[in-house]
Design a protein around this motif. Structure first.
Motif, short mmCIF file in Angstrom:
data_model
loop_
_atom_site.label_atom_id
_atom_site.label_comp_id
_atom_site.label_asym_id
_atom_site.label_seq_id
_atom_site.Cartn_x
_atom_site.Cartn_y
_atom_site.Cartn_z
N UNK A 6 -0.37 1.91 -13.19
CA UNK A 6 -0.40 2.29 -11.79
C UNK A 6 -1.84 2.31 -11.27
N UNK A 7 -2.76 2.77 -12.10
CA UNK A 7 -4.14 2.82 -11.61
C UNK A 7 -4.71 1.41 -11.50
N UNK A 8 -4.23 0.50 -12.36
CA UNK A 8 -4.64 -0.90 -12.21
C UNK A 8 -4.09 -1.46 -10.89
N UNK A 9 -2.80 -1.18 -10.67
CA UNK A 9 -2.15 -1.62 -9.42
C UNK A 9 -2.91 -1.07 -8.22
N UNK A 10 -3.37 0.17 -8.36
CA UNK A 10 -4.12 0.83 -7.30
C UNK A 10 -5.35 0.00 -6.91
N UNK A 11 -6.11 -0.38 -7.95
CA UNK A 11 -7.33 -1.16 -7.68
C UNK A 11 -7.01 -2.52 -7.07
N UNK A 12 -6.02 -3.19 -7.68
CA UNK A 12 -5.67 -4.53 -7.20
C UNK A 12 -5.18 -4.47 -5.76
N UNK A 13 -4.41 -3.44 -5.46
CA UNK A 13 -3.90 -3.31 -4.09
C UNK A 13 -5.04 -3.16 -3.10
N UNK A 14 -6.03 -2.37 -3.48
CA UNK A 14 -7.18 -2.20 -2.59
C UNK A 14 -7.89 -3.53 -2.37
N UNK A 15 -8.03 -4.28 -3.47
CA UNK A 15 -8.68 -5.59 -3.35
C UNK A 15 -7.86 -6.53 -2.48
N UNK A 21 4.62 6.39 -23.11
CA UNK A 21 5.09 5.60 -21.97
C UNK A 21 4.43 6.04 -20.69
N UNK A 22 4.28 7.35 -20.57
CA UNK A 22 3.67 7.87 -19.35
C UNK A 22 2.22 7.42 -19.25
N UNK A 23 1.53 7.45 -20.37
CA UNK A 23 0.14 7.00 -20.35
C UNK A 23 0.05 5.54 -19.92
N UNK A 24 0.97 4.74 -20.46
CA UNK A 24 1.04 3.32 -20.07
C UNK A 24 1.31 3.18 -18.59
N UNK A 25 2.23 4.00 -18.12
CA UNK A 25 2.59 3.96 -16.69
C UNK A 25 1.38 4.31 -15.82
N UNK A 26 0.72 5.40 -16.18
CA UNK A 26 -0.42 5.85 -15.39
C UNK A 26 -1.52 4.78 -15.39
N UNK A 62 1.73 6.12 -7.18
CA UNK A 62 0.65 6.98 -7.67
C UNK A 62 1.11 8.43 -7.71
N UNK A 63 1.74 8.80 -6.64
CA UNK A 63 2.24 10.16 -6.52
C UNK A 63 3.23 10.49 -7.63
N UNK A 64 4.21 9.59 -7.81
CA UNK A 64 5.23 9.81 -8.83
C UNK A 64 4.61 9.83 -10.23
N UNK A 65 3.70 8.89 -10.46
CA UNK A 65 3.08 8.78 -11.78
C UNK A 65 2.33 10.07 -12.13
N UNK A 66 1.63 10.62 -11.12
CA UNK A 66 0.89 11.86 -11.39
C UNK A 66 1.82 13.02 -11.69
N UNK A 67 2.94 13.03 -10.99
CA UNK A 67 3.92 14.10 -11.24
C UNK A 67 4.48 13.99 -12.65
N UNK A 68 4.84 12.73 -13.02
CA UNK A 68 5.39 12.50 -14.35
C UNK A 68 4.37 12.83 -15.42
N UNK A 72 0.84 -1.20 0.00
CA UNK A 72 0.00 0.00 0.00
C UNK A 72 0.87 1.25 0.00
N UNK A 73 1.89 1.23 0.82
CA UNK A 73 2.79 2.40 0.89
C UNK A 73 3.48 2.62 -0.44
N UNK A 74 3.99 1.53 -1.04
CA UNK A 74 4.68 1.64 -2.32
C UNK A 74 3.71 2.12 -3.40
N UNK A 75 2.47 1.59 -3.34
CA UNK A 75 1.46 2.00 -4.31
C UNK A 75 1.20 3.50 -4.21
N UNK A 76 1.05 3.98 -2.98
CA UNK A 76 0.81 5.41 -2.78
C UNK A 76 1.94 6.26 -3.37
N UNK A 77 3.14 5.77 -3.15
CA UNK A 77 4.31 6.49 -3.64
C UNK A 77 4.33 6.49 -5.17
#
Lengths: 136, 562
Positions: B220-229, B212-217, B197-203, B190-195
């Motif tokens: 990351x948003x997929x990872x976000x959902x999976x992490x919550x699950x 590449x950035x679009x792919x990254x974002x 997300x933060x970096x991805x939004x900045x990039x 969760x902590x790594x995911x938060x970090x």
């Protein structure tokens, strides 16, 4: 001296008891042992695979050992399977009822592996399917 | 083989404890419902099972005790005699003895418990019951089963051969340590995911339109959902029904009421409510204490109740339910309520507060004095609710679970103790706020809404800042002042968090609201969270260590000052 390849079904609602009986059967030499937690569960398993021996507790919720025995004996597919009933204390009327319903033998808790083996030997005399091959 | 045996014994201990746990409430049910053959059967089966397995493992004492109890139960089952409270007591004693024997086995001690008293007790009860039955039979013969009960339809034989629908119950016993490890790792993810997300939004902001950035974002948003699950799934693994704790209460209430000469009914609702394992482990003691307190100090003696026009039998209701992201457990009694004047007087004589303080205090804060260490309204603490510890233990234990206790009381109507706990202890939704140069996290569960208002909308009424929110006037507290942090913003608009802690609603003014984040609570060693109002710390998406504020403690402090 037994056909150790047959599948044995141990039925008891108490997991520790299943494990103890399973262990004793393993010590005797049986290799294929399944478990069921009550009569209903046992019937389902009996219908889905071929078993060569049933070792069932008497007092269980949902469907007890006697009900299971009656169900097994009236089912053309299952009625020949050797059935050993496990009881907590030798109660005459109960045992008689079980014998009338076609139990092959009964065993009183607690028992040792030796006693279990003796009982199975007695059953094997009547039911050759339980006996081992020619050198058994 | 020795290992196998050890394993079997360990399994036996766990399962025997489970059986015993189930037995106690059954006895109470039986006493309430009268002769219910189903319940007798269930108790009988439990004893029977224990006896059977114990026999194999050579635990003769257990076999002996269980056998005697079983014999009595069998006679009841067969309708030879009915259950009396004397028999219940004897069989309960038997289960207690078995429990002791099992705990000795668990501790790998010799089972030295002298079982002869309980064996004698069981024998005597059996003889007495049989004798009574003979006397009774000479007078008249009555059916043992209650007549109004419907006869149970007998199952036709064919039903037996029907194969029930496939329902595989597949459970797995897993060491708690392993689950906790997964929980820990999930927290780190969760902590790594938060970090991330933060970096991805900045990039994303920096390199808009880059493939590449679009792919990254996206990733990351997929990872976000999976992490919550994942988090939810791990949390679920640790959840257990409150039944585990509530199960022992019927017996306890029964025994306690009996000892005190009171008549108390216990009703339990919501025992299926699932809570984290650590809650199960730590909520028992506070609840026991509250229930004891309710029986001892709350519920009146039958005569007193009658004179008040109440039914002679008192009632205690335990109700557990989920409310948003919180688990609430209410323990209510219909007793005499807390005597505010008595509490006040006691607190003054004990030197906990001064007379002047007492006069200024609200009723609520006076009632809350019972949570102070060393407070007890009865001079000699009875063996029951006293035990040398006061209600302060309740509060501190609940606080350890990040929860809080509230009291609602009304004279002669009764008292409710309400325990509110967060659903999960490790990961929470938090609001990140800025005060001066500092960033703090505030648990989302305590915040109702955030507002941005003009500074001039905040009015001052008799020295207290207030704000009207949806036609309700709420007090406003400035977080900078509470925390002693200087504010560098004196803008014409203010950020307001509308907080609700139990029944209290108030506003907290902060310099900025930075957004919501899922945070992992890490406890800080060496601080007194009760003193400083900090429940722990977390690492945010951008890698900073941020303190988590405990609004429950902070609100208590500001209201006390007031």
């Amino acid at each position: 001296m037994f056909n150790y390849k047959i599948k044995v079904l141990v039925i008891d609602d108490f997991p520790t008891m299943r494990r103890i009986i399973k262990n004793l059967l393993k010590q005797i030499g049986f290799e294929n042992i399944d478990e069921a937690e009550n009569g209903e569960d046992a019937l389902r398993k009996l219908h889905s695979s071929d078993y060569g021996l049933i070792v069932s507790d008497w007092n269980m919720p949902v469907m007890d050992g006697l009900q299971l025995l009656k169900a097994v004996r009236t089912d053309p597919k299952l009625k020949e399977i050797p059935f050993l009933m496990v009881t907590a204390e030798a109660e005459k009327e109960k045992v008689i009822e079980a014998i009338k319903s076609g139990v092959d033998n009964y065993i009183v808790k607690p028992f040792t592996g030796e006693v279990l083996k003796e009982k199975l030997e007695k059953i094997a005399q009547k039911k050759p399917s339980l006996k081992g091959g020619s050198h058994g | 083989m020795a290992n196998e045996m050890d394993e079997i014994i360990n399994e036996f201990i766990i399962e025997a404890e489970e059986i015993l746990e189930k037995l106690d409430p059954l006895f109470v049910q039986l006493e309430q419902k009268g002769h219910d053959i189903e319940i007798v059967n269930e108790i009988f089966r439990g004893m029977h099972t224990l006896k059977g397995a114990a026999g194999f493992l050579g635990f003769q004492s257990i076999v002996d005790v269980a056998h005697k109890a079983e014999t009595i139960l069998k006679k009841i089952r067969e309708g030879e005699f009915t259950l009396t409270s004397k028999i219940t007591d004897a069989i309960l004693k038997a289960t207690d003895t078995i429990r002791i024997l099992i705990s000795q086995i668990k501790a790998k001690e010799e089972t030295t418990e002298d079982i002869s008293p309980v064996l004698n007790l069981l024998d005597n009860v059996l003889i007495e019951a049989l004798k009574k039955k003979e006397d009774f039979e000479q007078e008249e013969k009555l059916p043992p089963v209650k007549p109004e009960e419907e006869p149970k339809p007998t199952k036709p034989e064919e039903v037996v051969t029907q194969i029930p629908k496939e329902k595989e119950v597949s459970t797995l016993r897993v060491d708690v340590e392993r689950i906790d490890k997964v929980m820990d790792l999930a927290g780190e993810i969760v902590l790594a995911r938060n970090r991330l997300l933060n970096l991805a939004h900045k990039l994303e902001a920096k390199y808009t339109g880059d493939d590449h950035i679009e792919g990254l974002v996206e990733t990351v948003s997929f990872l976000d959902r999976v992490t919550s699950d994942l988090q939810l799934a791990v949390m679920r693994m640790r959840m257990q029904p409150l039944q585990k704790v509530f199960g022992k209460f019927p017996r306890m209430v029964r025994d306690l009421a009996k000892t005190l000469g009171k008549d108390v009914d216990l009703e339990i609702y919501g025992e299926d409510t699932e809570v984290d394992k650590s809650v199960i482990e730590h909520i028992g003691d506070p609840l026991v204490h509250i229930i004891r307190n309710s029986i001892d100090h709350g519920v009146e003696f039958p005569e007193e109740r009658i004179s008040k026009g109440k039914p002679p039998k008192g009632k205690i209701i335990i109700n557990a339910y989920q409310k948003g992201t919180q688990i609430v457990i209410d323990v209510s009694d219909d007793g005499k309520g807390i005597d505010i004047e008595a509490v006040k007087a006691k607190a003054i004589t004990k030197g906990l507060i001064t007379l002047e303080e007492a006069e200024k205090m609200s009723e609520d804060s006076i009632i809350n004095l019972i949570f102070l260490p060393g407070f007890s309204t009865k001079d000699i603490s009875t063996e029951l609710s006293g035990r040398g510890v006061g209600m302060d233990v309740v509060k501190s234990n609940v606080a350890k679970l990040n929860g809080y206790v509230e009291i609602f009381t009304e004279k002669d109507k009764g008292t409710t103790f309400r325990i509110s706990l967060p659903l999960t202890l490790a990961i929470i939704q938090a609001m990140m706020v800025q005060v001066g140069e500092e960033i703090y996290a505030i648990p989302q569960s305590m915040i109702e809404e955030t507002l941005r208002v003009y500074t001039k909308e905040i009015k001052e009424v008799v020295g207290q800042r207030v704000l009207t929110v949806r036609e309700k006037v709420l007090p406003v507290f400035i977080l900078n002042e509470i925390l002693g942090v200087s504010s560098n913003l004196d803008s014409e608009k203010k950020y307001i968090l509308v907080a609700s802690v139990g029944e209290r609603r108030f506003c907290i003014s902060v310099d900025a609201v930075l957004g919501q984040e899922e945070i992992v609570i890490k406890t800080i060693n060496g601080i007194n969270s009760e003193e400083c109002g900090i429940m722990g710390a977390t690492i945010t998406g951008d890698g900073k260590v941020v303190l988590i504020l405990d609004l429950a403690i902070i609100s208590r402090k500001i209201y006390a000052i007031k």
